[in-house]
Design an enzyme around this catalytic site. Structure first.
Site: not given
Ligand code: ADP
Length: 192
Positions: A13, A88, A127, A139, A150
């Site tokens: 994404k 989400r 990554r 991260r 996740r």
């Molecule tokens: P990913 O690589 O899993 O897409 P993101 O960078 O989007 O990860 O998000 C990292 C973390 O931030 C998630 O695992 C969650 O803890 C939190 N997070 C991000 N967006 C949301 C959301 N819309 N609702 C709840 N938690 C979120």
């Protein structure tokens, strides 16, 4: 242009969003990035979110809906935005619907990057390796334990978001296993 990119962690994404930012001149609104910034800044939201994020769980709907609501009201989002990592949960999707209706805004497209789950763990490991090679910091949630949480959160809480939009007839699905440029092409074709 107002877009949502859906897909599991590691689906690509962020990569595609960066290209769309270039092409359309609209900001990428990544709740993950915004939450990581809050954690780094030590803000009240960040302090609340840190532990759950590090473990791979989801931050509360209330917090992320608040963040997005404030963010889309900013000047640079006037002509559109790309939502990455939000909504989400189905509750977040419903909150977004209400938020946009209040602002008389509509979404132009909701695009899901469909990927084979077996490929995701190795993408995340790559990554992490690339980040280290580039001298960056991995991260806190890019490790096998948090990644498993996740993926579970995705399966249980986020996959229903695709079903939510599919039932409204607004979901478009793209093959996220294709090469990066091919995915970009498929998205371009949807956006016309
Ligand atoms: P990913 O690589 O899993 O897409 P993101 O960078 O989007 O990860 O998000 C990292 C973390 O931030 C998630 O695992 C969650 O803890 C939190 N997070 C991000 N967006 C949301 C959301 N819309 N609702 C709840 N938690 C979120």
């Amino acid at each position: 242009m107002r877009l949502i990119l859906l897909g599991p962690p590691g689906a690509g994404k962020g990569t595609q969003a960066a290209r769309l930012v270039e092409k359309y001149g609209i900001p990428q609104l990544s709740t993950g990035d915004m939450l990581r910034a809050a954690v780094k800044a030590g803000s009240p939201v960040g302090l609340q979110a840190k532990a759950v994020m590090d473990a791979g769980g989801l931050v509360s709907d209330e917090i992320v809906v608040g963040i997005i609501s404030d963010r889309i009201a900013e000047a640079d989002a006037k002509n559109g935005f790309i939502l990455d990592g939000f909504p989400r949960t189905v509750a977040q999707a419903q909150a977004l619907d209400e938020l946009l209706a209040r602002k008389h805004m509509e979404l132009d497209a909701i695009i899901e990057l469909k990927v084979d789950e077996n490929a995701l763990m190795s993408r995340i490991e790559n990554r992490a390796r690339e980040t280290v090679a580039a001298g960056g910091t991995v991260r806190a949630d890019d490790n096998p334990e948090a990644f498993k949480v996740r993926l579970d959160a995705y399966r249980v809480q986020t996959a229903p978001v695709s079903a939510y939009y599919a039932s409204k007839g607004t979901l478009k699905v793209v093959d996220g296993m294709a090469a990066i440029d091919a995915v970009t092409k498929a998205i371009d074709a949807i956006l016309g």
